[in-house]
Design an enzyme around this catalytic site. Sequence first.
Site, PDB file in Angstrom:
ATOM      1  N   LYS A  54       0.836  -1.208   0.000  1.00  0.00           N
ATOM      2  CA  LYS A  54       0.000   0.000   0.000  1.00  0.00           C
ATOM      3  C   LYS A  54       0.871   1.257   0.000  1.00  0.00           C
ATOM      4  O   LYS A  54       0.557   2.238  -0.686  1.00  0.00           O
ATOM      5  CB  LYS A  54      -0.931  -0.002   1.216  1.00  0.00           C
ATOM      6  CG  LYS A  54      -2.047  -1.034   1.119  1.00  0.00           C
ATOM      7  CD  LYS A  54      -2.848  -1.115   2.413  1.00  0.00           C
ATOM      8  CE  LYS A  54      -3.953  -2.170   2.311  1.00  0.00           C
ATOM      9  NZ  LYS A  54      -4.711  -2.339   3.558  1.00  0.00           N
ATOM     10  N   GLN A  98      -5.300  -2.020   9.703  1.00  0.00           N
ATOM     11  CA  GLN A  98      -5.101  -3.307   9.051  1.00  0.00           C
ATOM     12  C   GLN A  98      -5.614  -4.457   9.915  1.00  0.00           C
ATOM     13  O   GLN A  98      -5.276  -4.562  11.087  1.00  0.00           O
ATOM     14  CB  GLN A  98      -3.608  -3.509   8.740  1.00  0.00           C
ATOM     15  CG  GLN A  98      -3.285  -4.777   7.981  1.00  0.00           C
ATOM     16  CD  GLN A  98      -3.893  -4.794   6.591  1.00  0.00           C
ATOM     17  OE1 GLN A  98      -3.928  -3.790   5.904  1.00  0.00           O
ATOM     18  NE2 GLN A  98      -4.358  -5.951   6.170  1.00  0.00           N
ATOM     19  N   ASP A 121     -11.311   1.886   3.379  1.00  0.00           N
ATOM     20  CA  ASP A 121     -11.416   0.427   3.238  1.00  0.00           C
ATOM     21  C   ASP A 121     -12.856   0.012   2.951  1.00  0.00           C
ATOM     22  O   ASP A 121     -13.115  -1.111   2.505  1.00  0.00           O
ATOM     23  CB  ASP A 121     -10.934  -0.272   4.515  1.00  0.00           C
ATOM     24  CG  ASP A 121      -9.598  -0.987   4.321  1.00  0.00           C
ATOM     25  OD1 ASP A 121      -9.239  -1.252   3.159  1.00  0.00           O
ATOM     26  OD2 ASP A 121      -8.931  -1.287   5.319  1.00  0.00           O
TER      27      ASP A 121
END
Length: 291
Positions: A54, A98, A121
Site C-alpha cells: 500500500k 489493518q 477500506d
Amino acid sequence: MSYQLIDGKATAAAIKEQIAQEVQGIVAEGGRRPHLVAVLVGHDGGSETYVKNKVIACEQCGFRSTLIRYEDDVTEEELLACVNRLNNDETVDGFIVQLPLPKHIDEQRVTMAIDYKKDVDGFHPINVAIGLPCFISATPLGILTLLRHYNIETSGKKCVVLGRSNIVGKPMAQLMMQKQYGDSTVTVCHSHSKTLKQECREADIIIAAIGHPDFVTADMVKEGAVIIDVGTTRVEDATRKSGWRLNGDVKFDEVAPKCSFITPVPGGVGPMTICSLMKNTLAAARHEFYK
C-alpha cells in the site's frame, strides 16, 4: 475453449498512472496531495506485506503516506485513541486499520469508531449500506473494475458468489445485484450449501472467495463461464525459495480451458484491491461522497 486471462496487475498499473496524473493536476493548481494513513498492529507477515504494498502504491500515485505501528500488546483504548486522532486530523484524507487485530481487541468496535468519511477500506456500516454513493470495499470494487475494464456483460447474468465474509462475499453479492453495478441474478453459496455444485454449474459468473485452495474444479463450471478467483492461501511449495506460493480458490489448470475469462492467482484480484484503495483515497481527498 480459448480463454482470456484477466490481467489485474496491468489493469491496476494503468489506473494508478491515471490517478498519478490527476494528483499532479491537483498539486499544480495549489492543492494538497491526498494523504493515506495505515495503522498496523503486531508483526503478521501477510499484513506487513500488504501494508508495504500500500505504501508503494501511494508513492506510485503521488500520495502522501504515513505508517503507524503498534506492538501486539497495544490496548484497545490506545488503538481507539489513535483512531480518534486520525478522525480529527484535517491533513488525513483516509486511513485504514489493518486487519486482523490481536484477539484482545474488538475489531467491530474499532471499525465502528472510524469516521465513515475517512473509511477508505469501505468497512464501516454506513459505507457497506450499498446503494448510496459511498466508499465501496476495496476487493469488491476491484472486481467490479475488472469486469468493466474487460467489457464483461453482467446484466441479467446468473452470478454465484462463493463465500459470505463481511469483507468480500456479502458486499460483492449486494453490488452484483445493484442495477448500477452488476444488475445480475445472484446466489450466495458457502461450505454448507447442499446444492453448491449445481448452482455453480448454472452460473455465468463465479466469484470464488471461500478461502479453500483449489475448491472450484472443472466439473463445477459450465462452458464459457467467467471466473473471478479471490483466494490467496499460502501453500507449501518446495520449488520456491520462500518455501510457499499463493494458491487461489480455483483449480486453474483444469478450469481455465472451460472459461471465457478467468483471473490468475497471483496477479488477478490482488493488485486491484490495493488499486481500489487508492481510488477511494483520491475520492476522499476530493470529497466526492461526503462533504
